[in-house]
Write a protein that holds these residues in place. Sequence first.
Motif, PDB file in Angstrom:
ATOM      1  N   GLY A 178       2.520  11.644 -15.581  1.00 41.45           N
ATOM      2  CA  GLY A 178       3.644  11.071 -14.846  1.00 41.45           C
ATOM      3  C   GLY A 178       4.997  11.646 -15.180  1.00 41.45           C
ATOM      4  O   GLY A 178       5.988  11.314 -14.525  1.00 41.45           O
ATOM      5  N   GLU A 179       5.075  12.521 -16.171  1.00 41.16           N
ATOM      6  CA  GLU A 179       6.367  13.116 -16.523  1.00 41.16           C
ATOM      7  C   GLU A 179       6.905  13.913 -15.337  1.00 41.16           C
ATOM      8  O   GLU A 179       6.186  14.683 -14.713  1.00 41.16           O
ATOM      9  CB  GLU A 179       6.203  14.035 -17.730  1.00 41.16           C
ATOM     10  N   GLY A 180       8.180  13.720 -15.031  1.00 34.02           N
ATOM     11  CA  GLY A 180       8.800  14.409 -13.919  1.00 34.02           C
ATOM     12  C   GLY A 180       8.861  13.589 -12.653  1.00 34.02           C
ATOM     13  O   GLY A 180       9.517  13.974 -11.694  1.00 34.02           O
ATOM     14  N   ILE A 181       8.189  12.456 -12.640  1.00 31.55           N
ATOM     15  CA  ILE A 181       8.212  11.585 -11.467  1.00 31.55           C
ATOM     16  C   ILE A 181       9.445  10.692 -11.563  1.00 31.55           C
ATOM     17  O   ILE A 181       9.762  10.164 -12.623  1.00 31.55           O
ATOM     18  CB  ILE A 181       6.916  10.753 -11.386  1.00 31.55           C
ATOM     19  N   SER A 182      10.146  10.539 -10.455  1.00 30.13           N
ATOM     20  CA  SER A 182      11.373   9.740 -10.452  1.00 30.13           C
ATOM     21  C   SER A 182      11.090   8.293 -10.856  1.00 30.13           C
ATOM     22  O   SER A 182       9.967   7.796 -10.717  1.00 30.13           O
ATOM     23  CB  SER A 182      12.017   9.766  -9.064  1.00 30.13           C
ATOM     24  N   GLU A 183      12.131   7.623 -11.317  1.00 31.86           N
ATOM     25  CA  GLU A 183      11.989   6.213 -11.708  1.00 31.86           C
ATOM     26  C   GLU A 183      11.582   5.349 -10.513  1.00 31.86           C
ATOM     27  O   GLU A 183      10.760   4.450 -10.645  1.00 31.86           O
ATOM     28  CB  GLU A 183      13.295   5.691 -12.316  1.00 31.86           C
ATOM     29  N   ARG A 184      12.171   5.637  -9.376  1.00 30.97           N
ATOM     30  CA  ARG A 184      11.837   4.867  -8.164  1.00 30.97           C
ATOM     31  C   ARG A 184      10.361   5.051  -7.799  1.00 30.97           C
ATOM     32  O   ARG A 184       9.655   4.081  -7.525  1.00 30.97           O
ATOM     33  CB  ARG A 184      12.733   5.309  -7.019  1.00 30.97           C
ATOM     34  N   ALA A 185       9.897   6.295  -7.812  1.00 31.64           N
ATOM     35  CA  ALA A 185       8.491   6.569  -7.498  1.00 31.64           C
ATOM     36  C   ALA A 185       7.576   5.933  -8.536  1.00 31.64           C
ATOM     37  O   ALA A 185       6.547   5.338  -8.198  1.00 31.64           O
ATOM     38  CB  ALA A 185       8.257   8.069  -7.423  1.00 31.64           C
ATOM     39  N   ARG A 186       7.947   6.033  -9.796  1.00 31.52           N
ATOM     40  CA  ARG A 186       7.149   5.442 -10.878  1.00 31.52           C
ATOM     41  C   ARG A 186       7.030   3.926 -10.695  1.00 31.52           C
ATOM     42  O   ARG A 186       5.980   3.338 -10.896  1.00 31.52           O
ATOM     43  CB  ARG A 186       7.765   5.772 -12.231  1.00 31.52           C
ATOM     44  N   HIS A 187       8.127   3.302 -10.276  1.00 35.45           N
ATOM     45  CA  HIS A 187       8.115   1.859 -10.035  1.00 35.45           C
ATOM     46  C   HIS A 187       7.068   1.502  -8.966  1.00 35.45           C
ATOM     47  O   HIS A 187       6.293   0.562  -9.142  1.00 35.45           O
ATOM     48  CB  HIS A 187       9.501   1.378  -9.614  1.00 35.45           C
ATOM     49  N   TYR A 188       7.083   2.231  -7.861  1.00 38.30           N
ATOM     50  CA  TYR A 188       6.099   1.962  -6.802  1.00 38.30           C
ATOM     51  C   TYR A 188       4.674   2.144  -7.325  1.00 38.30           C
ATOM     52  O   TYR A 188       3.784   1.343  -7.029  1.00 38.30           O
ATOM     53  CB  TYR A 188       6.325   2.874  -5.596  1.00 38.30           C
ATOM     54  N   ILE A 189       4.456   3.182  -8.091  1.00 41.46           N
ATOM     55  CA  ILE A 189       3.112   3.464  -8.602  1.00 41.46           C
ATOM     56  C   ILE A 189       2.667   2.374  -9.581  1.00 41.46           C
ATOM     57  O   ILE A 189       1.513   1.936  -9.548  1.00 41.46           O
ATOM     58  CB  ILE A 189       3.064   4.864  -9.250  1.00 41.46           C
TER      59      ILE A 189
ATOM     60  N   TYR B  91       3.736  -0.816  -9.796  1.00 38.91           N
ATOM     61  CA  TYR B  91       3.689  -2.193  -9.306  1.00 38.91           C
ATOM     62  C   TYR B  91       2.969  -2.389  -7.981  1.00 38.91           C
ATOM     63  O   TYR B  91       2.802  -3.529  -7.548  1.00 38.91           O
ATOM     64  CB  TYR B  91       5.112  -2.765  -9.237  1.00 38.91           C
ATOM     65  N   GLU B  92       2.560  -1.318  -7.353  1.00 42.43           N
ATOM     66  CA  GLU B  92       1.822  -1.443  -6.093  1.00 42.43           C
ATOM     67  C   GLU B  92       0.334  -1.558  -6.403  1.00 42.43           C
ATOM     68  O   GLU B  92      -0.230  -0.669  -7.032  1.00 42.43           O
ATOM     69  CB  GLU B  92       2.081  -0.236  -5.194  1.00 42.43           C
TER      70      GLU B  92
ATOM     71  N   MET C 161       0.845  -1.175   0.000  1.00 43.55           N
ATOM     72  CA  MET C 161       0.000   0.000   0.000  1.00 43.55           C
ATOM     73  C   MET C 161       0.893   1.241   0.000  1.00 43.55           C
ATOM     74  O   MET C 161       1.818   1.333   0.787  1.00 43.55           O
ATOM     75  CB  MET C 161      -0.886  -0.019   1.246  1.00 43.55           C
ATOM     76  N   ILE C 162       0.598   2.167  -0.917  1.00 44.83           N
ATOM     77  CA  ILE C 162       1.330   3.430  -0.963  1.00 44.83           C
ATOM     78  C   ILE C 162       0.348   4.590  -0.955  1.00 44.83           C
ATOM     79  O   ILE C 162      -0.825   4.436  -1.313  1.00 44.83           O
ATOM     80  CB  ILE C 162       2.250   3.546  -2.205  1.00 44.83           C
ATOM     81  N   TYR C 163       0.867   5.739  -0.558  1.00 43.84           N
ATOM     82  CA  TYR C 163       0.112   6.991  -0.586  1.00 43.84           C
ATOM     83  C   TYR C 163       0.828   7.954  -1.512  1.00 43.84           C
ATOM     84  O   TYR C 163       2.054   7.916  -1.642  1.00 43.84           O
ATOM     85  CB  TYR C 163       0.023   7.599   0.817  1.00 43.84           C
ATOM     86  N   LEU C 164       0.059   8.828  -2.131  1.00 39.67           N
ATOM     87  CA  LEU C 164       0.611   9.834  -3.033  1.00 39.67           C
ATOM     88  C   LEU C 164       0.414  11.222  -2.441  1.00 39.67           C
ATOM     89  O   LEU C 164      -0.677  11.551  -1.951  1.00 39.67           O
ATOM     90  CB  LEU C 164      -0.089   9.780  -4.392  1.00 39.67           C
ATOM     91  N   ASP C 165       1.453  12.038  -2.515  1.00 39.87           N
ATOM     92  CA  ASP C 165       1.357  13.430  -2.108  1.00 39.87           C
ATOM     93  C   ASP C 165       0.621  14.207  -3.216  1.00 39.87           C
ATOM     94  O   ASP C 165       0.516  13.752  -4.357  1.00 39.87           O
ATOM     95  CB  ASP C 165       2.762  13.994  -1.880  1.00 39.87           C
ATOM     96  N   THR C 166       0.157  15.387  -2.896  1.00 45.53           N
ATOM     97  CA  THR C 166      -0.663  16.176  -3.815  1.00 45.53           C
ATOM     98  C   THR C 166       0.030  16.457  -5.135  1.00 45.53           C
ATOM     99  O   THR C 166      -0.563  16.300  -6.203  1.00 45.53           O
ATOM    100  CB  THR C 166      -1.088  17.500  -3.148  1.00 45.53           C
ATOM    101  N   HIS C 167       1.289  16.863  -5.103  1.00 45.13           N
ATOM    102  CA  HIS C 167       1.975  17.190  -6.355  1.00 45.13           C
ATOM    103  C   HIS C 167       2.139  15.962  -7.240  1.00 45.13           C
ATOM    104  O   HIS C 167       2.096  16.067  -8.461  1.00 45.13           O
ATOM    105  CB  HIS C 167       3.323  17.880  -6.094  1.00 45.13           C
ATOM    106  N   VAL C 168       2.276  14.784  -6.651  1.00 44.56           N
ATOM    107  CA  VAL C 168       2.382  13.554  -7.435  1.00 44.56           C
ATOM    108  C   VAL C 168       1.059  13.283  -8.155  1.00 44.56           C
ATOM    109  O   VAL C 168       1.035  12.929  -9.329  1.00 44.56           O
ATOM    110  CB  VAL C 168       2.805  12.366  -6.543  1.00 44.56           C
TER     111      VAL C 168
END
Length: 125
Positions: free
Chosen positions: A17-28, A30-31, A1-8
């Motif tokens: 999704g442009e501008g989101i880090s690769e690590r953050a994109r991975h969580y989004i 595959y979670e 389970m993940i949560y997203l901040d407002t800017h995300v």
Amino acid sequence: MIYLDTHVVLWLYLRRGEGISERARHYIEYEPEIFISPMVLLELDYLHEIRRITLGSASVFDYLHQQLDLQICQKSFTDVVQSASQLSWTRDPFDRVITAQSAIDQNRLITKDKIIRDHYEHAVW
């Protein structure tokens, strides 16, 4: 389970999704359970009211609910406020409640906000 901040949430909607880090994109990607605090919706409406964005929270949430099965967290408001009251490192009520919502169960919070990442060990970017 993940949560997203407002800017995300905004970047996922406006920039696809442009501008989101690769690590953050991975969580989004595959979670299977992606949540937002109801405070994210309030912050989106606030930004709309002060004309920093051109749309309200309903449009953004509806789109991301369809695309990512984004859900609104249903944790007890009393529990969230009790958790938020322990986060004395910020005076921003949006950051405080959004972080508290994820902190109750020590869930990851996807955020670029360095202050949050410096103080909440499960915040990632």
